[in-house]
Design an enzyme around this catalytic site. Sequence first.
Site, PDB file in Angstrom:
ATOM      1  N   LYS A   1      69.857  60.653   4.932  1.00  0.00           N
ATOM      2  CA  LYS A   1      69.237  60.268   3.821  1.00  0.00           C
ATOM      3  C   LYS A   1      67.766  60.846   3.747  1.00  0.00           C
ATOM      4  CE  LYS A   1      67.813  55.913   6.028  1.00  0.00           C
ATOM      5  NZ  LYS A   1      68.040  54.279   6.509  1.00  0.00           N
TER       6      LYS A   1
ATOM      7  N   THR B   1      65.205  44.877   3.940  1.00  0.00           N
ATOM      8  CA  THR B   1      65.657  44.467   2.605  1.00  0.00           C
ATOM      9  C   THR B   1      67.124  44.955   2.198  1.00  0.00           C
ATOM     10  OG1 THR B   1      64.817  46.578   1.521  1.00  0.00           O
ATOM     11  CG2 THR B   1      63.359  44.863   1.584  1.00  0.00           C
TER      12      THR B   1
ATOM     13  N   GLU C   1      43.944  26.597  11.755  1.00  0.00           N
ATOM     14  CA  GLU C   1      43.712  27.512  13.224  1.00  0.00           C
ATOM     15  C   GLU C   1      44.853  27.029  13.794  1.00  0.00           C
ATOM     16  OE1 GLU C   1      39.649  26.744  14.600  1.00  0.00           O
ATOM     17  OE2 GLU C   1      38.678  27.880  12.887  1.00  0.00           O
TER      18      GLU C   1
END
Length: 316
Positions: free
Chosen positions: A196, A227, A43
């Site tokens: 695209k 990515t 925690e």
Amino acid sequence: MPFDTGNMRILTGNANPDLARKIADHIGVSLCDAFVGHFNNGETQVMIGESIRGKDIFIIQPTSFPVNDNLMELLIMADACKRASARSITAVVPYYAYARQDRKTRGREPISAKLVANLMTTAGVTRVVTVDLHAGQIQGFFDIPVDHLAAAPVLGNYFKRQNYEDLVVVSPDLGGVTRARILADRVHAPIAIIEKRRPKPGCAEVMNLIGEVWGKTALIIDDIVDTAGSLCEGAKALKAHGAKRVLASCTHAILSAPAVERINASPIEQLVITDTIPLPPEKQSDKFVVLSLAEAIGDVIVRILSHQSVSMLFNR
């Protein structure tokens, strides 16, 4: 810009303490004495070591990886400040996580960006400062003031100093045209647009190129590189259409695997990023140039405290 710093305190979690220190140094104050760590069971533990009663608090905490840990740190720091009777609590969130979940695209999906806004407000945040939201309408998810800053002035000043010949600013998709136009206006260059489609999440296919890049230095501008699949495919398409050089820039360099490997193997000569998200050693590359937003964010904090216009900073 002289002003009284006696009533303000800057706190930081573990997301980007280097940026917090740079902001504090620019303003001329020390970071608030606070411990942000974890109990043995995982925690989040927050202990503020000095009185902040009646103070204006600024919590510097991007919600980058690990996203949920950093988000919980922000929420618990805000709750601690609220219960310690702080006068105001401003969450400075240079990178706002879950921003790509800003709408329902199919049935039974959450709108997580709205949930995060609700959590911040419930925790006690009274104002939000953020940089280049993936979707500008997220500002409307809050019922408290939001200062939505742009990295374009910092990026634009850098590229103007480089004096590139025949520069053209390229938007990697139709949704990024406004961002590309803002940067293009600052560097006095035309724009081009990559059209695209995404057959599935995390996968992009270049369909068409709108504009002229033949023999030019093409600069791709985006808000996030995750990515790097779209970025690298776009760079290949620009080369195929005759671009002499390909550069790239983004505000938030998430760089999930295998982004660094893709960028290193791509035609991109240089990727200019900001320090909204820290760049760990394993994500370093000779192609990366990191620009700091510490001075810009510090100036915004000063203007908030002295009740001056924030937008004026981004018109110079």
